[in-house]
Scaffold this active site. Structure first.
Site, mmCIF file in Angstrom:
data_model
loop_
_atom_site.group_PDB
_atom_site.id
_atom_site.type_symbol
_atom_site.label_atom_id
_atom_site.label_comp_id
_atom_site.label_asym_id
_atom_site.label_seq_id
_atom_site.Cartn_x
_atom_site.Cartn_y
_atom_site.Cartn_z
ATOM 1 N N ARG A 121 0.804 -1.241 0.000
ATOM 2 C CA ARG A 121 0.000 0.000 0.000
ATOM 3 C C ARG A 121 0.826 1.274 0.000
ATOM 4 N NH1 ARG A 121 -3.082 -2.944 3.538
ATOM 5 N NH2 ARG A 121 -4.920 -3.832 2.534
ATOM 6 N N LYS A 143 3.419 11.824 -10.620
ATOM 7 C CA LYS A 143 2.616 10.981 -11.507
ATOM 8 C C LYS A 143 3.410 9.724 -11.815
ATOM 9 C CE LYS A 143 -0.158 14.057 -14.375
ATOM 10 N NZ LYS A 143 -0.435 14.360 -15.791
ATOM 11 N N GLU A 185 10.984 19.675 -23.674
ATOM 12 C CA GLU A 185 10.178 20.004 -22.481
ATOM 13 C C GLU A 185 10.683 21.313 -21.851
ATOM 14 O OE1 GLU A 185 7.582 18.121 -22.117
ATOM 15 O OE2 GLU A 185 8.159 16.188 -23.015
ATOM 16 N N LYS A 227 8.307 23.215 -13.098
ATOM 17 C CA LYS A 227 7.467 22.018 -12.917
ATOM 18 C C LYS A 227 6.959 21.969 -11.484
ATOM 19 C CE LYS A 227 5.706 17.911 -13.887
ATOM 20 N NZ LYS A 227 6.020 16.605 -14.381
ATOM 21 N N GLU A 237 -3.894 17.871 -11.282
ATOM 22 C CA GLU A 237 -4.283 18.260 -12.647
ATOM 23 C C GLU A 237 -5.756 18.592 -12.777
ATOM 24 O OE1 GLU A 237 -2.205 16.153 -15.774
ATOM 25 O OE2 GLU A 237 -3.644 16.864 -17.258
ATOM 26 N N ARG A 241 -2.090 22.535 -14.092
ATOM 27 C CA ARG A 241 -1.138 21.479 -14.466
ATOM 28 C C ARG A 241 -1.363 21.015 -15.902
ATOM 29 N NH1 ARG A 241 1.168 16.455 -10.679
ATOM 30 N NH2 ARG A 241 2.623 15.683 -12.245
ATOM 31 N N ASN A 245 0.575 20.149 -20.812
ATOM 32 C CA ASN A 245 0.254 19.355 -22.001
ATOM 33 C C ASN A 245 0.381 20.164 -23.286
ATOM 34 O OD1 ASN A 245 -0.340 17.078 -20.462
ATOM 35 N ND2 ASN A 245 -2.426 17.799 -20.100
ATOM 36 N N HIS A 248 1.223 18.607 -26.568
ATOM 37 C CA HIS A 248 1.196 17.158 -26.367
ATOM 38 C C HIS A 248 0.016 16.457 -27.039
ATOM 39 C CE1 HIS A 248 4.605 17.736 -23.797
ATOM 40 N NE2 HIS A 248 4.626 16.476 -23.426
ATOM 41 N N HIS A 252 1.021 13.408 -29.214
ATOM 42 C CA HIS A 252 0.540 12.032 -29.040
ATOM 43 C C HIS A 252 -0.032 11.488 -30.346
ATOM 44 C CE1 HIS A 252 0.134 12.892 -24.468
ATOM 45 N NE2 HIS A 252 1.336 12.457 -24.779
ATOM 46 N N HIS A 265 9.477 10.991 -28.270
ATOM 47 C CA HIS A 265 8.492 11.867 -27.637
ATOM 48 C C HIS A 265 8.874 13.350 -27.787
ATOM 49 C CE1 HIS A 265 5.489 13.306 -24.855
ATOM 50 N NE2 HIS A 265 6.424 13.868 -24.114
HETATM 51 N N1 LIG Z 1 5.464 10.948 -14.689
HETATM 52 C C1 LIG Z 1 5.494 12.040 -15.414
HETATM 53 O O1 LIG Z 1 5.073 13.123 -14.979
HETATM 54 C C2 LIG Z 1 6.059 11.972 -16.800
HETATM 55 C C3 LIG Z 1 6.324 13.144 -17.502
HETATM 56 C C4 LIG Z 1 6.901 13.042 -18.761
HETATM 57 C C5 LIG Z 1 7.196 11.805 -19.298
HETATM 58 N N2 LIG Z 1 6.908 10.677 -18.590
HETATM 59 C C6 LIG Z 1 7.213 9.345 -19.133
HETATM 60 O O2 LIG Z 1 8.617 9.237 -19.295
HETATM 61 C C7 LIG Z 1 8.878 8.225 -20.272
HETATM 62 C C8 LIG Z 1 10.018 8.673 -21.154
HETATM 63 O O3 LIG Z 1 11.152 8.913 -20.369
HETATM 64 P P1 LIG Z 1 12.612 9.045 -21.018
HETATM 65 O O4 LIG Z 1 12.549 9.953 -22.179
HETATM 66 O O5 LIG Z 1 13.533 9.319 -19.921
HETATM 67 O O6 LIG Z 1 12.827 7.611 -21.671
HETATM 68 P P2 LIG Z 1 13.594 6.285 -21.183
HETATM 69 O O7 LIG Z 1 13.412 6.037 -19.764
HETATM 70 O O8 LIG Z 1 13.165 5.223 -22.143
HETATM 71 O O9 LIG Z 1 15.116 6.643 -21.475
HETATM 72 C C9 LIG Z 1 15.549 6.876 -22.798
HETATM 73 C C10 LIG Z 1 16.708 5.927 -23.179
HETATM 74 O O10 LIG Z 1 17.878 6.321 -22.494
HETATM 75 C C11 LIG Z 1 18.447 5.217 -21.773
HETATM 76 N N3 LIG Z 1 19.118 5.836 -20.633
HETATM 77 C C12 LIG Z 1 18.567 6.363 -19.519
HETATM 78 N N4 LIG Z 1 19.496 7.023 -18.810
HETATM 79 C C13 LIG Z 1 20.675 6.899 -19.484
HETATM 80 C C14 LIG Z 1 21.990 7.381 -19.270
HETATM 81 N N5 LIG Z 1 22.293 8.191 -18.252
HETATM 82 N N6 LIG Z 1 22.961 7.030 -20.158
HETATM 83 C C15 LIG Z 1 22.654 6.282 -21.242
HETATM 84 N N7 LIG Z 1 21.428 5.826 -21.513
HETATM 85 C C16 LIG Z 1 20.441 6.136 -20.639
HETATM 86 C C17 LIG Z 1 17.288 4.321 -21.508
HETATM 87 O O11 LIG Z 1 17.692 2.995 -21.314
HETATM 88 C C18 LIG Z 1 16.467 4.483 -22.786
HETATM 89 O O12 LIG Z 1 17.007 3.674 -23.799
HETATM 90 C C19 LIG Z 1 7.577 8.009 -21.013
HETATM 91 O O13 LIG Z 1 7.076 6.738 -20.702
HETATM 92 C C20 LIG Z 1 6.650 9.098 -20.490
HETATM 93 O O14 LIG Z 1 5.314 8.688 -20.448
HETATM 94 C C21 LIG Z 1 6.363 10.753 -17.349
HETATM 95 ZN ZN LIG Z 2 6.298 15.421 -22.681
#
Ligand SMILES: NC(=O)c1ccc[n+]([C@@H]2O[C@H](COP(=O)([O-])OP(=O)(O)OC[C@H]3O[C@@H](n4cnc5c(N)ncnc54)[C@H](O)[C@@H]3O)[C@@H](O)[C@H]2O)c1
Ligand SMILES: [Zn+2]
Length: 362
Positions: A121, A143, A185, A227, A237, A241, A245, A248, A252, A265
């Site tokens: 939990r 999130k 971003e 942020k 949100e 918040r 988007n 976005h 998407h 992305h």
């Molecule tokens: N929770 C939120 O508020 C929020 C906001 C924006 C995005 N997201 C989510 O984030 C995700 C995307 O995150 P991302 O862009 O970080 O992608 P990711 O986690 O897939 O990382 C991108 C790539 O970089 C690699 N990597 C990570 N750190 C590294 C490093 N230091 N050196 C070398 N390689 C490295 C990973 O293995 C991957 O191949 C999506 O799923 C999206 O929905 C969440």
């Molecule tokens: Zn984004």
């Protein structure tokens, strides 16, 4: 070191930003979540490069850390990965007060965060983001969640971390394309509420792209502050918040319309921000110079600013209408009024949206 405090009615935490900060992960974790155990969920791509520093620091601070790995990628951000992690935590008898630490990009942060929100939990959650996107966006705000075959991020929770540790040195191993995606971003943050940040990115783009250490700390601090401000104003949100988007809904549609294969992305967000801003300019909502300045800055970052290989408009618009952010079947768009100010608009005519899509193909 830079720090940003995020203060909510019933919870507060600090985001620490500095080069080499993984060496302090143990002491920072001990202050935020004292316990004898900790679980570290590691992106398997960075085991060799960054996990040893994190594990050594936890051990030096008298934690007995459990290390578990997962593979990044949207197709691993799912309930099967979550279940695998639950088993490992249960087998190792991780307790209710043991902190769970995510070391990786947004994929690991979102997935491990969902595990932290639901295991027993809810256990204390710590974010150690290692991509620029995760540093300036995903690791802050609570999130967490995973994808379903029906769509992205459909299962999740709000589970704020107790601590965020940003070691800017981890970016040294991040592929350039991923680094640049994170800049989308940052530009977004400037456009939606901080014209000074927008100008600062423009003026410092060479140092940013060269990953100058002090410049990176300032870039991340300024973006985390935005942020965090937005989250403090509207944690769940219900209002402002949603401004995050911006770009976005278009993005998407680009990602889904190209089967998540062609555009990252951040690249889709770059195109989406341009489409939204041109739409706003064409309908007289904002000055056309806003779109010009946005395109000019995005060009300097190396993000795409036009795309001749997009799916046809009817396919893109059908995806936009099926987005979970749609209210009563109407596409809700975040559109700029000026540089630094956006509004949510519910009644954009289809032909205006189609015009915005066409402008990207020109
Ligand atoms: N929770 C939120 O508020 C929020 C906001 C924006 C995005 N997201 C989510 O984030 C995700 C995307 O995150 P991302 O862009 O970080 O992608 P990711 O986690 O897939 O990382 C991108 C790539 O970089 C690699 N990597 C990570 N750190 C590294 C490093 N230091 N050196 C070398 N390689 C490295 C990973 O293995 C991957 O191949 C999506 O799923 C999206 O929905 C969440
Ligand atoms: Zn984004």
């Amino acid at each position: 070191m830079a720090t940003v405090d995020l203060v909510l009615p019933h919870h507060r935490y600090t985001i620490h930003i500095a080069p080499g900060l993984l060496a302090d992960l143990g002491t920072l974790t001990r202050q935020a979540a004292p316990h004898h155990r900790a679980a570290l969920i590691i992106d398997d791509k960075i085991i060799d490069t960054h996990s040893q520093a994190a594990l050594a620091s936890l051990k030096a601070a008298n934690f007995d850390p459990l290390a578990a790995t997962m593979t990044a990628g949207e197709d691993h951000k799912n309930l099967a990965t979550v279940e695998k992690l639950y088993h490992q935590l249960l087998d190792q008898r991780l307790e209710r007060r043991s902190p769970l630490i995510a070391l990786g990009g947004g994929i690991v942060g979102d997935t491990a965060g969902f595990v932290a929100a639901s295991y027993l939990r809810g256990v204390p959650f710590i974010q150690c983001p290692t991509t620029l996107l995760a540093m300036v966006d995903a690791s802050v705000g609570g999130k967490v969640g995973v994808n379903m075959p029906q769509g992205k991020n459909l299962i999740g929770a709000f589970h704020q971390p107790v601590l965020v540790v940003i070691d800017t040195d981890t970016l040294k191993t991040l592929p350039k394309r991923d680094f640049i995606c994170g800049l989308a971003e940052c530009v977004k943050h400037g456009l939606i509420r901080d014209p000074d940040l927008f100008d600062w990115i423009d003026q410092n783009i060479d140092a940013i792209l060269a990953q100058d250490s002090a410049t990176l700390v300032e870039l991340i601090e300024r973006n985390v502050r935005i942020k965090a401000d937005v989250v403090m104003e509207d944690e769940k949100e219900a209002g402002v918040r949603a401004h995050l988007n911006f770009g976005h809904t278009f993005a998407h549609a680009i990602e889904a319309g190209t089967e998540y294969g062609r555009y990252r992305h951040g690249e889709a967000v770059s195109l989406g921000m341009i489409a939204a801003t041109r739409l706003a300019a064409a309908s007289g909502r904002c000055d056309s110079t806003v779109a010009d300045r946005l395109v000019s800055l995005l060009n300097k970052t190396g993000l795409p600013t036009q795309a001749n290989d997009l799916p046809p408009n009817d396919k893109l618009m059908a995806i936009m209408r099926s987005d979970k952010k749609v209210a009563d079947g109407r596409v809700r768009l975040v559109l700029p009024d000026q540089l630094g100010k956006v509004s949510i608009v519910n009644d954009t005519p289809d032909d205006a949206v189609a015009g915005a899509w066409d402008s990207l193909r020109a």
